[in-house]
Design a protein around this motif. Sequence first.
Motif, mmCIF file in Angstrom:
data_model
loop_
_atom_site.group_PDB
_atom_site.id
_atom_site.type_symbol
_atom_site.label_atom_id
_atom_site.label_comp_id
_atom_site.label_asym_id
_atom_site.label_seq_id
_atom_site.Cartn_x
_atom_site.Cartn_y
_atom_site.Cartn_z
ATOM 1 N N GLU A 45 20.732 -14.274 18.081
ATOM 2 C CA GLU A 45 20.525 -14.179 19.528
ATOM 3 C C GLU A 45 19.886 -15.138 20.290
ATOM 4 O O GLU A 45 20.989 -15.512 21.494
ATOM 5 C CB GLU A 45 19.708 -13.203 20.135
ATOM 6 C CG GLU A 45 19.899 -11.228 19.734
ATOM 7 C CD GLU A 45 18.925 -10.388 20.446
ATOM 8 O OE1 GLU A 45 17.795 -10.689 20.663
ATOM 9 O OE2 GLU A 45 19.933 -9.601 19.753
ATOM 10 N N VAL A 48 23.271 -18.048 20.853
ATOM 11 C CA VAL A 48 23.811 -17.053 21.669
ATOM 12 C C VAL A 48 23.638 -17.495 22.998
ATOM 13 O O VAL A 48 24.804 -17.608 24.105
ATOM 14 C CB VAL A 48 24.479 -15.743 21.833
ATOM 15 C CG1 VAL A 48 24.672 -15.062 22.706
ATOM 16 C CG2 VAL A 48 24.719 -15.333 20.420
ATOM 17 N N ASN A 100 28.040 -14.819 32.406
ATOM 18 C CA ASN A 100 28.321 -13.571 32.187
ATOM 19 C C ASN A 100 28.712 -12.820 33.646
ATOM 20 O O ASN A 100 29.601 -11.992 33.174
ATOM 21 C CB ASN A 100 26.291 -13.066 32.435
ATOM 22 C CG ASN A 100 26.075 -11.594 32.846
ATOM 23 O OD1 ASN A 100 26.701 -10.844 31.798
ATOM 24 N ND2 ASN A 100 26.120 -10.962 33.554
ATOM 25 N N GLY A 104 31.692 -13.908 29.722
ATOM 26 C CA GLY A 104 31.391 -14.552 28.340
ATOM 27 C C GLY A 104 30.003 -13.841 27.801
ATOM 28 O O GLY A 104 29.785 -12.757 27.874
ATOM 29 N N ARG A 105 30.629 -14.443 26.378
ATOM 30 C CA ARG A 105 29.136 -13.634 25.835
ATOM 31 C C ARG A 105 27.815 -13.825 25.789
ATOM 32 O O ARG A 105 27.327 -15.716 25.898
ATOM 33 C CB ARG A 105 28.954 -13.718 24.082
ATOM 34 C CG ARG A 105 28.462 -12.527 23.317
ATOM 35 C CD ARG A 105 29.256 -13.788 21.627
ATOM 36 N NE ARG A 105 30.009 -13.088 21.245
ATOM 37 C CZ ARG A 105 30.884 -14.281 20.133
ATOM 38 N NH1 ARG A 105 30.362 -15.277 20.116
ATOM 39 N NH2 ARG A 105 31.931 -13.211 20.161
ATOM 40 N N ILE A 106 25.826 -13.071 26.337
ATOM 41 C CA ILE A 106 25.253 -13.401 27.098
ATOM 42 C C ILE A 106 24.237 -12.593 25.535
ATOM 43 O O ILE A 106 24.758 -11.393 25.200
ATOM 44 C CB ILE A 106 25.095 -13.599 27.312
ATOM 45 C CG1 ILE A 106 25.975 -11.397 28.714
ATOM 46 C CG2 ILE A 106 25.298 -14.613 28.613
ATOM 47 C CD1 ILE A 106 24.689 -10.442 28.890
ATOM 48 N N VAL A 107 23.058 -12.909 25.740
ATOM 49 C CA VAL A 107 22.205 -11.661 25.441
ATOM 50 C C VAL A 107 21.269 -11.161 26.570
ATOM 51 O O VAL A 107 20.524 -11.367 27.184
ATOM 52 C CB VAL A 107 20.555 -12.572 24.476
ATOM 53 C CG1 VAL A 107 20.249 -11.625 23.240
ATOM 54 C CG2 VAL A 107 21.608 -12.735 23.335
ATOM 55 N N ALA A 108 21.483 -9.589 26.444
ATOM 56 C CA ALA A 108 21.114 -9.489 27.405
ATOM 57 C C ALA A 108 19.485 -9.072 27.632
ATOM 58 O O ALA A 108 18.985 -9.091 26.754
ATOM 59 C CB ALA A 108 20.877 -7.795 27.301
ATOM 60 N N ALA A 112 22.030 -7.534 31.336
ATOM 61 C CA ALA A 112 22.681 -8.187 31.127
ATOM 62 C C ALA A 112 22.609 -9.386 32.393
ATOM 63 O O ALA A 112 22.822 -10.736 32.586
ATOM 64 C CB ALA A 112 24.167 -7.745 31.020
#
Lengths: 298, 223
Positions: A45, A48, A100, A104-108, A112
């Motif tokens: 994580e 990321v 976000n 794109g790819r994020i970690v909540a 988010a």
Amino acid sequence: MAYTTFADLAHAAASAGSLGAAALALEILESGAAEADVIARMDAELAVMEASIAAGLANPERSRSGFTGGDAAQVLSGPGLIGDSFRDTLAHALAVGETNSRMGRIVAAPTAGASGVVPAVLLAVARARSAPRDAVTSALFAAGAVGAVIAARATLSGAAGGCQAEVGAAAAMAAAAGAELAGADPDTCGHAAALALQGLLGLVCDPVGGLVELPCVVRNASGSAVALAAIEMALAGVRFPIPFDEVVVAMGQVGRSLPPSLRETALGGLAATPTGRALGERACAPSSVSETPADHED
Amino acid sequence: MVRQRSVFDIVGPIMVGPSSSHTAGAVRLGALARAIAGDAVRSARITLHGSFATTGRGHGTDLALVAGLLGLAPEDTAIRHAFDLAGEAGLEVSFEAADLGDVHPNTARMELETRAGDRILVQGSSLGAGNVEVTLIDDFPVRLTGDLPALAVVHHDQPGVVAAVSARLAAAVINIASMQVFRERRGARALMLIETDQPVSDAVASGVTALDGVIATRVVPAV
């Protein structure tokens, strides 16, 4: 179940060694997974989070709605009036928010919409203290445990509690975890979390057009600034007289007393301003299916 | 509805933005519909209701539903290219906005046609924080969250089918977490929706399909 009070979490941290170690131990116990696997999952994580910052800074495009994009890179090359580290923290928070918004790819963390605060603040503290990577991963466990306390005693949902429950919660998580990363004891971390959350009490959720973008992206930057202020004060010995657990309950009560128009319905606050309404109507106009988003990799 | 809190429910999940309900949840709904259809989907007519209709485009809800129908995961950055991928995969998609009545504000109705020519309707809602619920399969008012693996069994409404199916699962050491049974009318077609603690293998599903009274089965993995 996670610790439902900070007092219990801090008590466990006293024997485990840190908030992060206590949270890690509980996760291992609850999931039945091996310690190395649990740590590896959090480390993934973190990777990321770092990639979402890099992607946000590298990508000049606007989001699908056109509301956001490009500010992170602009801030990174800004004057750094107060200092480069503060400037970079704001740029990193914006970068995650922009990533976000661009799908794109994020970690909540915890959501988010508020995903920029925890990575921006923890990486800032890590740079300041030259902290090793495993210490940052441990701090993420601490952040998660503090978020779980907020989830248990109040809420992490903007629709239920306003932005104080999202960016406010993220700032409290980042403040406690950042203080620990800087070497603070659990009690000091609790004061950092309380100092952060009190500074964002009452913050409303008023997204223009109902989209997680405006003002969400810039609120990640301002929430990071509040978290850094809280860490600075707590490390210097400032003690907030009201315990974090009680500040969390106050946040929940404030959230319940907010009218629905200020809880993610886009009917009040900035969303209801003449400009907010006009932008919202434009962004939510019916679209044609043949339209595809800009072709750009992370 | 708050799930048991793992630290990874707070710091996590890894997902493609911008919204856990309107994007990640929509991918999961699409994925459940794909699994329920049981075959590659050739065309999808999607109706968006409420907040899905009004803010769905800005949140990429349309892309996310199509991505789920194509089998992409909520953390796949290819979600933003879902329309292009659908074109390559031969999946025709159309969208419309409509009032679906007294349903959750984040609701999508998906009328699907598979490669084999079967038609199926799947309707579901995104409840927040990525939690979803399929509420309608054809005319059956179901409740399927995708948090656990599931087995959908279409069968004739006749004595012994429920017992035979549960016995077959027990023999495979699969524990039933929840079970819902519906029928169109007495003696007609019925649907059994079984959530399980262990995944149902294709071999076990084939065994269920072979049982007397069973018309078809679908393995619906957790999403």
